[in-house]
Write a protein that holds these residues in place. Structure first.
Motif, short mmCIF file in Angstrom:
data_model
loop_
_atom_site.label_atom_id
_atom_site.label_comp_id
_atom_site.label_asym_id
_atom_site.label_seq_id
_atom_site.Cartn_x
_atom_site.Cartn_y
_atom_site.Cartn_z
N LEU A 154 0.83 -1.20 0.00
CA LEU A 154 0.00 0.00 0.00
C LEU A 154 0.87 1.26 0.00
CD1 LEU A 154 -2.87 -0.93 2.48
CD2 LEU A 154 -3.12 -0.40 0.04
N ALA A 155 1.96 1.23 0.75
CA ALA A 155 2.87 2.38 0.81
C ALA A 155 3.49 2.64 -0.56
CB ALA A 155 3.95 2.15 1.86
N LEU A 159 2.94 5.84 -3.53
CA LEU A 159 4.02 6.54 -4.24
C LEU A 159 3.86 6.39 -5.75
CD1 LEU A 159 7.02 5.59 -1.93
CD2 LEU A 159 5.91 7.82 -2.12
N MET A 160 3.40 5.24 -6.19
CA MET A 160 3.09 5.06 -7.61
C MET A 160 2.02 6.05 -8.05
SD MET A 160 2.98 0.87 -7.69
CE MET A 160 2.01 0.80 -9.20
N ALA A 161 1.00 6.24 -7.20
CA ALA A 161 -0.08 7.17 -7.53
C ALA A 161 0.42 8.59 -7.62
CB ALA A 161 -1.17 7.06 -6.47
N ALA A 172 12.77 6.44 -1.44
CA ALA A 172 11.82 6.93 -0.43
C ALA A 172 11.57 5.92 0.68
CB ALA A 172 10.50 7.32 -1.09
N VAL A 173 11.57 4.63 0.33
CA VAL A 173 11.25 3.61 1.34
C VAL A 173 12.46 2.78 1.75
CG1 VAL A 173 8.86 3.44 0.56
CG2 VAL A 173 10.56 1.93 -0.46
N PHE A 174 13.64 3.21 1.27
CA PHE A 174 14.91 2.57 1.67
C PHE A 174 14.96 1.09 1.31
CE2 PHE A 174 13.91 6.00 4.70
CZ PHE A 174 14.93 6.89 4.38
N LEU A 175 14.59 0.79 0.06
CA LEU A 175 14.69 -0.57 -0.46
C LEU A 175 15.53 -0.57 -1.73
CD1 LEU A 175 10.99 -1.84 -0.13
CD2 LEU A 175 12.93 -2.51 1.30
N GLN A 205 -10.58 3.58 -6.92
CA GLN A 205 -11.98 3.17 -6.93
C GLN A 205 -12.29 2.31 -5.70
OE1 GLN A 205 -13.77 0.18 -7.35
NE2 GLN A 205 -15.69 1.32 -7.40
N ALA A 206 -11.34 1.48 -5.32
CA ALA A 206 -11.55 0.57 -4.18
C ALA A 206 -11.30 1.26 -2.84
CB ALA A 206 -10.64 -0.64 -4.33
N GLY A 207 -10.88 2.54 -2.86
CA GLY A 207 -10.64 3.25 -1.61
C GLY A 207 -9.34 2.89 -0.94
N LEU A 208 -8.40 2.30 -1.67
CA LEU A 208 -7.15 1.87 -1.08
C LEU A 208 -6.19 3.02 -0.82
CD1 LEU A 208 -6.44 -1.37 -3.18
CD2 LEU A 208 -7.52 -1.19 -0.93
N LEU A 209 -6.43 4.16 -1.45
CA LEU A 209 -5.49 5.28 -1.32
C LEU A 209 -6.07 6.40 -0.46
CD1 LEU A 209 -4.22 5.42 -5.01
CD2 LEU A 209 -3.19 4.28 -3.05
N ASP A 210 -7.18 6.15 0.21
CA ASP A 210 -7.80 7.18 1.06
C ASP A 210 -6.92 7.47 2.28
OD1 ASP A 210 -9.83 7.21 -0.71
OD2 ASP A 210 -11.18 5.97 0.49
#
Length: 210
Positions: A154-155, A159-161, A172-175, A205-210
């Motif tokens: 999700l994180a 960032l993709m969004a 950004a996520v240290f990977l 649409q699925a509300g995953l980025l709210d």
């Protein structure tokens, strides 16, 4: 070499975009047209890999051109160009069969990435447009066959969004970049899509980025 054509009623805009395309030796600008009807005639005579098409044009606008193109079973990749960030036009273009939607104030690097992305089968959209879509507009991309994402996924998806590249996400996520690439592949699979833009649309649409 990627064969490209440009459709825009404004000569100065065509010249500017043509100049940007000419900076990349991997592109072959095959022809230009001033409206949709002229472009249909030229496509019939000389097909290309990627079309860059203005949305608003006289005689036949970009959306009408795209619909006519798809009715003739043309599978040419099409990137719609616009001066303004208009979510309604974005939805209409995607429903008509567009492969991308790009603002005209692009630099050469962004234009190159856009052409290459749609040529490789990806869907492209400006992050600013995605953030302006309403729930009703997003319902177009509803998909019941998506799997749950874990917190890390999700994180990365957020960032993709925001339009981050894999390298920028890695920083950004240290990977490691390879690890991020694997996460992105897993996210696309769980969201039942092949490209980042449609993954973001489904997630919104699925509300995953709210």
């Amino acid at each position: 070499m990627i064969k490209v054509a440009l459709v825009d009623d404004q000569a100065l805009v065509r010249q500017g975009i043509a100049s940007l395309l000419s900076l990349n030796t991997a592109f072959d600008l095959c022809w230009q047209a001033g409206d949709g009807q002229e472009a249909l005639d030229k496509v019939a005579q000389s097909s290309v890999d990627v079309l860059l098409v203005d949305v608003r044009m006289p005689k036949m606008d970009g959306i009408a051109f795209l619909k006519a193109l798809r009715q003739h079973n043309q599978t040419i990749k099409v990137v719609m160009l616009t001066t303004f960030d208009e979510p309604d036009l974005f939805i209409e273009a995607m429903q008509a069969g567009a492969n991308g939607f790009l603002l005209k104030d692009v630099d050469s690097q962004k234009l190159t990435q856009a052409v290459e992305a749609v040529f490789d089968g990806q869907t492209l959209a400006e992050p600013i447009l995605l953030g302006q879509l309403t729930k009703e507009q997003l319902s177009t991309f509803a998909d019941p066959n998506i799997e749950a994402l874990n917190d890390r996924e999700l994180a990365i998806l957020k960032l993709m969004a925001a339009g981050y590249s894999n390298k920028e996400i890695a920083d950004a996520v240290f990977l490691a970049a390879g690890t991020v690439k694997n996460h992105v592949s897993t996210i696309l699979a769980k969201l039942n899509t092949r490209d980042r833009t449609r993954a973001v649309l489904k997630a919104l649409q699925a509300g995953l980025l709210d």
